[in-house]
Each structure stands twice: as C-alpha cells, then as structure tokens.
Motif scaffolding. Sequence first.
Motif, PDB file in Angstrom:
ATOM      1  N   GLU A 180      74.677 106.615 126.114  1.00  0.00           N
ATOM      2  CA  GLU A 180      76.129 106.531 126.041  1.00  0.00           C
ATOM      3  C   GLU A 180      76.757 107.789 126.617  1.00  0.00           C
ATOM      4  OE1 GLU A 180      77.288 105.750 122.036  1.00  0.00           O
ATOM      5  OE2 GLU A 180      77.150 103.592 122.361  1.00  0.00           O
ATOM      6  N   ARG A 181      77.968 107.633 127.130  1.00  0.00           N
ATOM      7  CA  ARG A 181      78.745 108.756 127.665  1.00  0.00           C
ATOM      8  C   ARG A 181      80.103 108.787 126.991  1.00  0.00           C
ATOM      9  NH1 ARG A 181      77.300 108.119 133.759  1.00  0.00           N
ATOM     10  NH2 ARG A 181      75.183 108.891 133.665  1.00  0.00           N
ATOM     11  N   ARG A 182      80.755 109.918 127.132  1.00  0.00           N
ATOM     12  CA  ARG A 182      82.101 110.083 126.595  1.00  0.00           C
ATOM     13  C   ARG A 182      83.089 110.030 127.770  1.00  0.00           C
ATOM     14  NH1 ARG A 182      83.613 111.245 121.646  1.00  0.00           N
ATOM     15  NH2 ARG A 182      81.569 111.819 120.914  1.00  0.00           N
ATOM     16  N   CYS A 183      84.108 109.185 127.649  1.00  0.00           N
ATOM     17  CA  CYS A 183      85.134 109.030 128.693  1.00  0.00           C
ATOM     18  C   CYS A 183      85.878 110.351 128.861  1.00  0.00           C
ATOM     19  CB  CYS A 183      86.112 107.925 128.301  1.00  0.00           C
ATOM     20  SG  CYS A 183      87.492 107.730 129.447  1.00  0.00           S
ATOM     21  N   ARG A 184      86.098 110.743 130.108  1.00  0.00           N
ATOM     22  CA  ARG A 184      86.764 112.041 130.344  1.00  0.00           C
ATOM     23  C   ARG A 184      88.256 112.003 130.042  1.00  0.00           C
ATOM     24  NH1 ARG A 184      86.373 112.338 136.911  1.00  0.00           N
ATOM     25  NH2 ARG A 184      87.997 110.826 137.335  1.00  0.00           N
ATOM     26  N   TYR A 185      88.829 110.828 129.800  1.00  0.00           N
ATOM     27  CA  TYR A 185      90.251 110.726 129.476  1.00  0.00           C
ATOM     28  C   TYR A 185      90.487 110.495 127.984  1.00  0.00           C
ATOM     29  CZ  TYR A 185      90.690 110.347 134.515  1.00  0.00           C
ATOM     30  OH  TYR A 185      90.607 110.575 135.852  1.00  0.00           O
ATOM     31  N   CYS A 186      89.948 109.405 127.451  1.00  0.00           N
ATOM     32  CA  CYS A 186      90.215 109.082 126.039  1.00  0.00           C
ATOM     33  C   CYS A 186      89.150 109.647 125.103  1.00  0.00           C
ATOM     34  CB  CYS A 186      90.312 107.571 125.852  1.00  0.00           C
ATOM     35  SG  CYS A 186      88.755 106.682 126.108  1.00  0.00           S
ATOM     36  N   GLU A 187      88.049 110.146 125.654  1.00  0.00           N
ATOM     37  CA  GLU A 187      86.937 110.741 124.918  1.00  0.00           C
ATOM     38  C   GLU A 187      86.222 109.767 123.971  1.00  0.00           C
ATOM     39  OE1 GLU A 187      87.727 114.587 123.326  1.00  0.00           O
ATOM     40  OE2 GLU A 187      88.704 115.269 125.161  1.00  0.00           O
ATOM     41  N   GLU A 188      86.401 108.472 124.229  1.00  0.00           N
ATOM     42  CA  GLU A 188      85.639 107.471 123.487  1.00  0.00           C
ATOM     43  C   GLU A 188      84.271 107.335 124.150  1.00  0.00           C
ATOM     44  OE1 GLU A 188      86.551 105.698 120.732  1.00  0.00           O
ATOM     45  OE2 GLU A 188      88.373 106.919 120.685  1.00  0.00           O
ATOM     46  N   CYS A 244      85.553 105.222 130.944  1.00  0.00           N
ATOM     47  CA  CYS A 244      85.297 103.949 130.262  1.00  0.00           C
ATOM     48  C   CYS A 244      86.052 102.814 130.950  1.00  0.00           C
ATOM     49  CB  CYS A 244      85.691 104.039 128.789  1.00  0.00           C
ATOM     50  SG  CYS A 244      87.467 104.110 128.479  1.00  0.00           S
ATOM     51  N   GLY A 245      85.872 101.608 130.485  1.00  0.00           N
ATOM     52  CA  GLY A 245      86.490 100.444 131.114  1.00  0.00           C
ATOM     53  C   GLY A 245      87.890 100.139 130.625  1.00  0.00           C
ATOM     54  N   ASP A 246      88.440 100.950 129.732  1.00  0.00           N
ATOM     55  CA  ASP A 246      89.790 100.725 129.230  1.00  0.00           C
ATOM     56  C   ASP A 246      90.776 100.747 130.394  1.00  0.00           C
ATOM     57  OD1 ASP A 246      91.699 100.544 126.928  1.00  0.00           O
ATOM     58  OD2 ASP A 246      92.404 102.422 127.825  1.00  0.00           O
ATOM     59  N   SER A 247      91.736  99.818 130.390  1.00  0.00           N
ATOM     60  CA  SER A 247      92.653  99.699 131.530  1.00  0.00           C
ATOM     61  C   SER A 247      93.487 100.972 131.736  1.00  0.00           C
ATOM     62  CB  SER A 247      93.563  98.490 131.357  1.00  0.00           C
ATOM     63  OG  SER A 247      94.326  98.597 130.181  1.00  0.00           O
ATOM     64  N   ALA A 248      93.898 101.642 130.660  1.00  0.00           N
ATOM     65  CA  ALA A 248      94.689 102.871 130.803  1.00  0.00           C
ATOM     66  C   ALA A 248      93.856 103.976 131.465  1.00  0.00           C
ATOM     67  CB  ALA A 248      95.203 103.333 129.449  1.00  0.00           C
ATOM     68  N   CYS A 249      92.580 104.092 131.073  1.00  0.00           N
ATOM     69  CA  CYS A 249      91.704 105.113 131.660  1.00  0.00           C
ATOM     70  C   CYS A 249      91.416 104.795 133.130  1.00  0.00           C
ATOM     71  CB  CYS A 249      90.403 105.215 130.870  1.00  0.00           C
ATOM     72  SG  CYS A 249      90.634 105.788 129.176  1.00  0.00           S
ATOM     73  N   GLN A 250      91.184 103.525 133.435  1.00  0.00           N
ATOM     74  CA  GLN A 250      90.925 103.139 134.820  1.00  0.00           C
ATOM     75  C   GLN A 250      92.154 103.375 135.692  1.00  0.00           C
ATOM     76  OE1 GLN A 250      88.096 102.166 136.414  1.00  0.00           O
ATOM     77  NE2 GLN A 250      87.044 102.697 134.512  1.00  0.00           N
ATOM     78  N   LYS A 251      93.324 103.095 135.155  1.00  0.00           N
ATOM     79  CA  LYS A 251      94.557 103.337 135.912  1.00  0.00           C
ATOM     80  C   LYS A 251      94.714 104.827 136.205  1.00  0.00           C
ATOM     81  CE  LYS A 251      99.504 102.504 135.889  1.00  0.00           C
ATOM     82  NZ  LYS A 251     100.637 101.902 135.187  1.00  0.00           N
ATOM     83  N   TYR A 288      92.580 109.645 141.875  1.00  0.00           N
ATOM     84  CA  TYR A 288      91.870 109.509 143.147  1.00  0.00           C
ATOM     85  C   TYR A 288      92.873 109.417 144.300  1.00  0.00           C
ATOM     86  CZ  TYR A 288      89.258 107.551 147.004  1.00  0.00           C
ATOM     87  OH  TYR A 288      88.730 107.345 148.246  1.00  0.00           O
ATOM     88  N   ARG A 289      93.908 108.599 144.128  1.00  0.00           N
ATOM     89  CA  ARG A 289      94.899 108.429 145.200  1.00  0.00           C
ATOM     90  C   ARG A 289      95.627 109.744 145.483  1.00  0.00           C
ATOM     91  NH1 ARG A 289     100.192 106.991 146.367  1.00  0.00           N
ATOM     92  NH2 ARG A 289     100.339 105.617 148.169  1.00  0.00           N
ATOM     93  N   GLN A 290      96.016 110.458 144.435  1.00  0.00           N
ATOM     94  CA  GLN A 290      96.701 111.738 144.635  1.00  0.00           C
ATOM     95  C   GLN A 290      95.813 112.722 145.387  1.00  0.00           C
ATOM     96  OE1 GLN A 290      97.754 112.726 140.601  1.00  0.00           O
ATOM     97  NE2 GLN A 290      99.722 111.678 140.738  1.00  0.00           N
ATOM     98  N   GLN A 291      94.538 112.778 145.017  1.00  0.00           N
ATOM     99  CA  GLN A 291      93.605 113.674 145.702  1.00  0.00           C
ATOM    100  C   GLN A 291      93.421 113.257 147.158  1.00  0.00           C
ATOM    101  OE1 GLN A 291      92.494 116.453 144.458  1.00  0.00           O
ATOM    102  NE2 GLN A 291      91.407 116.947 146.327  1.00  0.00           N
ATOM    103  N   LYS A 292      93.316 111.962 147.385  1.00  0.00           N
ATOM    104  CA  LYS A 292      93.136 111.440 148.746  1.00  0.00           C
ATOM    105  C   LYS A 292      94.359 111.771 149.605  1.00  0.00           C
ATOM    106  CE  LYS A 292      90.692 108.467 151.355  1.00  0.00           C
ATOM    107  NZ  LYS A 292      89.454 108.874 151.981  1.00  0.00           N
TER     108      LYS A 292
END
Length: 164
Positions: A3-11, A25-32, A38-42
């Motif tokens: 298991e890993r810890r999500c870098r945004y929500c830490e779940e 993680c696969g949570d829609s808020a974290c994916q968004k 990514y887009r800002q960096q690009k």
Amino acid sequence: MGERRCRYCEETFQPSKYQPQQTVCGDSACQKRRRTEYRQQKLKTDEEYRQVCLDSSRKWRSRNPDYWKGYREEHPDAVAQNREKQQGRDSKQRLLDLANNTSALDLKHSAAAVWLVNGEVADLANNNSVSGKVFVIEVLPRRKGPGRASCKQQRAGAFPAFAG
C-alpha cells in the motif's frame, strides 16, 4: 505491491498493477489535482504545448464571438462580482505604482506589505501625514511590458474606490 499513501489526501491506496509508480489515489478530487498540476507544469516548461493551448483558445473565441456577451446577460451577479474584484485589483495596482508619495509608506519590516493612505484623496499627492486608514494589500507581481516612468504621482480624484 504494498500500500501507498496518496500525496494529496494522505489516505492509503493500492497502486494499479498497470501503473506501479502511481503516487496518487483514485479519488476524483486527487486525480483532478494531479492533472491540474501536470498541466501547469507542462505550460511552464513546454513552449509548443503553451502555443497550442493559446491557439486553441483563439480558435474557439473566433468560432463563438458572442459567448461572453450572452454569458454576461444571463449572469448579472457574476458581472457585478467581477467588476468589484477588478476595481479592487486596479486600486491595489495604483497604490503599487504610486512611487513618490510620502503618505503611502511601504513598511519593509512588516511580514506583509502595508500601506497607510490618507482619507483625503484630493490632497494625496503632496500630503506628508497619515490620518488613520490602514489597508492590508497582498503583494502583486510587477507587470512586464513597455517601460514606465520611474516616478509617478497620483492625480487628484484618481482613487474613486477610496473616496469617502
């Protein structure tokens, strides 16, 4: 795979077997949030990508020239809110551009940029004392563009937002 810890929500989450390097993680808020970052960096690093995005926006605007007119007619509350926010931004910029005024003091020892402005707008340019209004103003980046005069004084009556 553990298991890993999500870098945004830490779940904790189980990474995909198809994406073993997955850090979000696969949570829609974290994916968004991941896609947005990514887009800002690009946009910052890839000139061609940035140009394609600009061209895409221009093409859309040319195909939909009346969109914003219709939007403003259908959303008068948004128009009023935008107008108020723009007036605030304009006032802040005028204060930043006010270079040679002894009634607007930039207090460098403060963690925030603090300006003290006299309430009498007509006497603002040559006033040496401050009577008591304090505005806490967030720091705005300097605008890039054509050279400006290095020393500006505010004309009388040029601060309609501060007229009291």
